[in-house]
Design an enzyme around this catalytic site. Structure first.
Site, short mmCIF file in Angstrom:
data_model
loop_
_atom_site.label_atom_id
_atom_site.label_comp_id
_atom_site.label_asym_id
_atom_site.label_seq_id
_atom_site.Cartn_x
_atom_site.Cartn_y
_atom_site.Cartn_z
N GLU A 102 41.96 47.75 45.45
CA GLU A 102 40.68 47.14 45.76
C GLU A 102 39.63 48.20 46.08
OE1 GLU A 102 39.86 44.13 45.35
OE2 GLU A 102 41.78 43.10 45.17
N ASP A 137 46.95 41.23 35.50
CA ASP A 137 45.78 41.03 34.64
C ASP A 137 45.06 42.31 34.22
OD1 ASP A 137 45.07 41.36 37.30
OD2 ASP A 137 43.65 39.72 37.36
N GLU A 192 42.20 27.89 42.04
CA GLU A 192 43.01 29.10 41.94
C GLU A 192 44.24 28.90 41.07
OE1 GLU A 192 43.50 33.24 43.11
OE2 GLU A 192 41.88 31.81 42.86
N GLU A 206 35.55 35.36 36.64
CA GLU A 206 36.21 35.56 35.35
C GLU A 206 35.74 34.60 34.25
OE1 GLU A 206 38.37 37.85 38.25
OE2 GLU A 206 37.78 35.73 38.28
N THR A 220 36.95 46.30 35.72
CA THR A 220 37.44 44.98 36.13
C THR A 220 36.64 44.41 37.28
OG1 THR A 220 39.48 43.73 36.51
CG2 THR A 220 39.15 45.72 37.85
#
Length: 533
Positions: free
Chosen positions: A136, A276, A369, A390, A473
């Site tokens: 992160e 992902d 989610e 996304e 990302t």
């Protein structure tokens, strides 16, 4: 036979019809452009409602709590549910400000961008006793700083003369150095957590995710290219190669693993949480750095995903060892996949899965989610929506590739839902339960870094005209520079320098091409590879 008078009218109609059609098309185009401007302005207001409330109620702490108009130092609180060992006298790392830097530039606010750069230059420090999540912190903070540095030093004169002297790059390099102790493992796979001041803590967990150790190459590679110091890229590359060596005979990778032993912990895998961005970074690293190694990895991985995870327009999860389905569920993080498929030219598959995500969004008003595909129902506990970007991201990519106005309508639906369900007086709040639209007191930094950015670019892509960028990302743009590419044999360069052509499959079924994604550096082979699959 038609009377002479009737024939005269027919001839007159034939003569006038092209003008009528052109006038109608022109009026339609004008209305469409006006609609896009209205939606762009609406997103612009959304961004500043979130940004201004953060600056008033939370800055310089990490993120805004919009319901209570307070703050959270989420960078150090993430994964620390008991809030133990938090740094003393710590006022945060201005996470949301860092995440907003590239969005400010894209929206044309160079004045605020300059003010933010000056403040960060004079006040931000990473010499704090704070345990952070490596992944992160990499995608949000390091990526935000590196991207903003590149935007500050391009040829557009965004900053006043003498204001910028590489301060953001200096901060990025300092942060990169603090990441390196995490890679000191027997396997080269990094710990998931690192203390910014003291390195890896005693008795730190050795469990991490595939994304966590396989999605560092863009930011750390860019840092090495900018500083001339290869150690950041080398650490990330060693981890990525080790991870790839752990794949199964089916070219599948699990979800979680042990960085000390190099053994898999969770064998069930898919394209969602925990995996992902690993797929995303393989392909984007090839674009950014030109390494054929990344392309070979991605090509093998992509074929495996399509073979073992895809079920019609959906993607389920499967055991990495056998390929047998494990969990039939849609997760909100999977919605990035159609956007990635656009980049590789698989437009038909991208459109198919994107429409299923849109279906679930419209069913609940936002994208939950987890959604159980086999039961066509919500997951019993994971019913939240934390303002994730996304679906907006993939909608942006598909519109860029096809120019189909349906994607603008999808973007409008997303904008309306966000304003209807998540906008509050103090910003934008996450949704705790999509069945009741009960809100949660958290405005994630990625709402400004990604959600608002991709929606803005959907309606106004002027920032991208005549430019080549890839987005990390976390939505931070990095320019595609030939100077960053590995040197290739001259014969290879001569035969592979054509622009990337993205295969389109419009409603009439007739293929056409576009060079909107005109990324150079040996990209012509992609379309051939994927069209032949």
């Amino acid at each position: 036979m038609l009377p002479l008078k009737s024939m005269t009218w027919v001839l007159l109609l034939l003569l006038l019809s092209p003008a009528i059609i052109n006038l109608s098309t022109s009026q339609s185009d004008a209305r469409w452009a006006a609609k896009k401007r209205r939606l762009r302005d609406k997103v612009h207001k959304m961004f500043y409602h979130a940004y201004d409330n953060y600056m008033i109620h939370a800055f310089p702490h990490d993120e805004l709590k919009p319901l209570s108009k307070s703050f959270t130092d989420s960078l150090s609180e993430l994964g620390n549910l008991k809030l133990e060992r938090l740094p003393q006298d710590y006022s945060g790392s201005a996470l949301t400000l860092i995440e907003s830097l590239s969005s400010l530039v894209i929206m044309g606010n160079n004045t605020e961008f300059q003010s933010a750069v000056v403040w960060l230059s004079e006040n931000l420090t990473f010499n704090v006793d704070a345990r952070v999540n490596l992944f992160e912190c990499n995608i949000r903070v390091l990526g935000g700083l590196v991207s903003a540095h590149l935007l500050a030093t391009d040829s557009t004169d965004r900053l006043g003369k003498g204001v910028y002297k590489n301060q953001l790059l200096t901060l990025a390099e300092d942060l990169g150095k603090r990441f390196l102790p995490a890679f000191n493992t027997p396997t080269g796979l990094p710990y998931a957590w690192v203390n910014l001041k003291y390195g890896v803590m005693e008795n730190e967990t050795t469990e991490t995710s595939t994304s966590g150790c396989g999605s560092l190459i863009l930011e750390m590679g860019a840092l090495s290219r900018l500083t001339g110091d290869p150690k950041y890229e080398s650490a990330a590359l060693r981890a990525l190669r080790k991870l790839w060596s752990m794949r199964s005979s089916l070219n599948l990778l699990g979800t979680t693993l042990d960085v000390s032993t190099g053994e898999w912990i969770e064998y069930s895998t898919g394209i969602g949480a925990g995996v992902d961005s690993f797929y995303e970074y393989l392909f984007k690293a090839h674009i950014l750095f030109g390494k054929e190694e990344f392309w070979r990895m991605f090509h093998s991985a992509y074929i495996a995903v399509q073979k073992y995870f895809r079920h019609g327009p959906w993607y389920h999860e499967a055991d990495m060892r056998t390929g047998k389905a494990t969990y039939w569920q849609l997760t909100s993080l999977q919605a990035f996949w159609p956007g990635l498929q656009v980049l590789v030219g698989d437009i038909a598959a991208a459109n198919s899965s994107h429409r299923e995500f849109v279906y679930v969004w419209k069913k609940y008003g936002v994208l939950p989610e987890r959604y159980l595909l086999d039961h066509q129902m919500l997951h019993p506990t994971e019913k939240y929506y934390p303002l994730r970007p996304e679906l907006a991201e993939s909608t942006f990519y598909l519109y860029q590739a096809t120019k189909d106005p349906w994607y603008i309508e999808v973007g409008e639906s997303i904008v309306n839902s966000l304003n209807l369900y998540t906008k509050v007086d103090g910003g934008f709040a996450s949704i705790r339960d999509v069945t009741t639209m009960q809100l949660e007191d958290h405005q994630h930094s990625f709402f400004l870094a990604e959600t608002c950015k991709y929606l803005f670019l959907l309606f106004d892509d002027s920032f991208l005209v005549e430019k080549n960028y890839i987005f990390t990302t976390e939505g931070h743009p990095l320019p595609v520079l030939s100077s960053w590419h590995d040197r290739l044999p001259e014969t290879y360069i001569q035969t592979n320098r054509t622009l990337l052509k993205v295969l389109l499959l419009p409603k009439d079924g007739k293929p056409s091409t576009t060079d909107k994604f005109n990324v150079k550096a040996s990209m012509s082979s992609y379309n051939i590879e994927f069209m032949g699959m």
